[in-house]
Design a protein around this motif. Structure first.
Motif, PDB file in Angstrom:
ATOM      1  N   HIS A   1       0.823  -1.205   0.000  1.00 31.77           N
ATOM      2  CA  HIS A   1       0.000   0.000   0.000  1.00 31.77           C
ATOM      3  C   HIS A   1       0.861   1.262   0.000  1.00 31.77           C
ATOM      4  N   ASP A   2       0.300   2.323  -0.526  1.00 31.88           N
ATOM      5  CA  ASP A   2       0.962   3.624  -0.553  1.00 31.88           C
ATOM      6  C   ASP A   2       0.706   4.321   0.782  1.00 31.88           C
ATOM      7  N   VAL A   3       1.770   4.683   1.492  1.00 30.20           N
ATOM      8  CA  VAL A   3       1.643   5.239   2.837  1.00 30.20           C
ATOM      9  C   VAL A   3       2.344   6.592   2.928  1.00 30.20           C
ATOM     10  N   THR A   4       1.645   7.563   3.513  1.00 32.73           N
ATOM     11  CA  THR A   4       2.221   8.875   3.813  1.00 32.73           C
ATOM     12  C   THR A   4       2.082   9.127   5.303  1.00 32.73           C
ATOM     13  N   LEU A   5       3.196   9.457   5.957  1.00 27.72           N
ATOM     14  CA  LEU A   5       3.180   9.806   7.375  1.00 27.72           C
ATOM     15  C   LEU A   5       2.991  11.306   7.518  1.00 27.72           C
ATOM     16  N   VAL A   6       2.083  11.718   8.387  1.00 24.31           N
ATOM     17  CA  VAL A   6       1.864  13.137   8.662  1.00 24.31           C
ATOM     18  C   VAL A   6       2.478  13.434  10.026  1.00 24.31           C
ATOM     19  N   MET A   7       3.566  14.222  10.025  1.00 20.72           N
ATOM     20  CA  MET A   7       4.359  14.459  11.227  1.00 20.72           C
ATOM     21  C   MET A   7       4.405  15.939  11.571  1.00 20.72           C
ATOM     22  N   ARG A   8       4.785  16.220  12.816  1.00 17.75           N
ATOM     23  CA  ARG A   8       5.141  17.596  13.165  1.00 17.75           C
ATOM     24  C   ARG A   8       6.422  17.971  12.432  1.00 17.75           C
ATOM     25  N   GLU A   9       6.600  19.281  12.192  1.00 20.71           N
ATOM     26  CA  GLU A   9       7.772  19.751  11.463  1.00 20.71           C
ATOM     27  C   GLU A   9       9.069  19.311  12.133  1.00 20.71           C
ATOM     28  N   SER A  10       9.115  19.378  13.464  1.00 19.92           N
ATOM     29  CA  SER A  10      10.342  19.036  14.172  1.00 19.92           C
ATOM     30  C   SER A  10      10.694  17.563  14.003  1.00 19.92           C
ATOM     31  N   THR A  11       9.692  16.702  13.973  1.00 18.48           N
ATOM     32  CA  THR A  11       9.941  15.273  13.772  1.00 18.48           C
ATOM     33  C   THR A  11      10.335  14.989  12.337  1.00 18.48           C
ATOM     34  N   ARG A  12       9.639  15.629  11.399  1.00 21.09           N
ATOM     35  CA  ARG A  12       9.946  15.397   9.985  1.00 21.09           C
ATOM     36  C   ARG A  12      11.370  15.819   9.652  1.00 21.09           C
ATOM     37  N   ALA A  13      11.850  16.870  10.291  1.00 22.14           N
ATOM     38  CA  ALA A  13      13.211  17.343  10.014  1.00 22.14           C
ATOM     39  C   ALA A  13      14.258  16.310  10.392  1.00 22.14           C
TER      40      ALA A  13
END
Length: 314
Positions: free
Chosen positions: A24-36
């Motif tokens: 499956h195609d998965v996108t994680l939605v994170m806080r900016e600080s975590t994504r960095a």
């Protein structure tokens, strides 16, 4: 199917890795600080599935259509996290995997009949951005249509979970989904927090073990008053058979100084329903008091950016 996962704690990462491996195609939605600090790869350490890594895209705001939005943040963070979901994403189904009883009302106001109430039974701990330890030898999701009991959304979701190696139970209604997890989690979370240790520490204190068993029976009584039948003898037996290392995210968050915790989200709806139905819950009330005292005694709250840095187990 296109899946978005709102929340990159232990549950979100474990689910994201499983769905990705299932094709499956998965996108994680994170806080900016975590994504960095996220490398673009979910690293999984698991006795169930073996150690493995999968690539998964991350964004700090979801503004594209998806088939399913899984909500895996903790209850205190829900309202702020929903700001990361743009109206244009228009998910076909929204599946919250939060602990507690009150969150479906908030999500129903936002997403209406697209909500499919869920609960996940897994022990997964986030050990860093994109890193998760999957401790349990099981993974199961309970699902029920929130407003439209036709079952079509649940059927599609169950298939996606099966393709990803995760079991799925179709419950008759949303209340059953929430209560069947909460009657187990609430006594565990309160007792491990009160003991400041895992289940093995609870068992070494006769008074706490008695409160654990009492809280489990009381939770089943409140659930029954809410029209959800759970066998309290089987529940106590399950608690007695769990490994001594069994721990909860509430205990770890309290010990680490993470604030706010899930304590209120777990206890207040149960205590409120107990009052409404005139069900006595002295063991739950006492464990909640002790857990709150532990929370007050814990070290200074960790900085906002470090939330979940010490893991998440549900």
């Amino acid at each position: 199917m296109r899946h978005a996962i709102l929340g990159a704690g232990g549950v979100g990462l474990a689910l994201g890795a499983a769905l990705t491996r299932g094709g499956h195609d998965v996108t994680l939605v994170m806080r900016e600080s975590t994504r960095a600090r996220y490398s673009g790869v979910i690293d999984v350490h698991s006795r169930l599935r073996g150690d493995h890594s999968v690539k998964a895209r991350a964004v700090d705001r979801l503004d594209e259509p998806v088939d399913v939005l899984w909500v895996t943040v903790k209850a205190p963070a829900l309202e702020a996290a929903l700001a990361r979901i743009a109206p244009s994403s228009a998910p076909g189904a929204v599946v919250p995997l939060l602990n507690g009883l009150d969150h479906p009302r908030l999500l129903r106001a936002r997403f209406g009949t697209r909500q499919v109430v869920g609960a996940i039974r897994v022990e997964a701990e986030r050990t860093g951005p994109g890193r998760v330890t999957w401790n349990s030898l099981f993974a199961e999701v309970g699902l029920a249509e929130d407003a439209d009991p036709g079952g079509t959304a649940v059927t599609s979701l169950a298939q996606a979970l099966a393709e990803s190696g995760i079991g799925c139970v179709h419950e008759p209604d949303a209340a059953s989904v929430l209560w069947r997890k909460l009657v187990l989690l609430l006594p565990l979370a309160l007792a491990t927090t009160a003991a400041d240790g895992p289940l093995g520490v609870v068992r070494r204190q006769a008074g706490l073990l008695t409160l654990l068993h009492g809280a489990a029976r009381e939770a089943c009584a409140v659930a029954a008053a809410d029209a959800v039948a759970v066998d309290d003898r089987n529940l106590v037996h399950t608690l007695d058979k769990l490994p001594g290392r069994t721990d909860t995210s509430l205990h770890r968050d309290v010990a680490a100084g993470v604030r706010p915790t899930e304590l209120a989200a777990l206890t207040e709806p149960v205590l409120r329903r107990a009052r409404e139905h005139h069900v006595p819950v002295p063991a739950i009330a006492e464990l909640a008091r002790r857990a709150a005292e532990r929370e007050r005694q814990a070290e200074t709250p960790a900085p906002h950016g470090s939330t979940y840095s010490n893991g998440e187990t549900s």
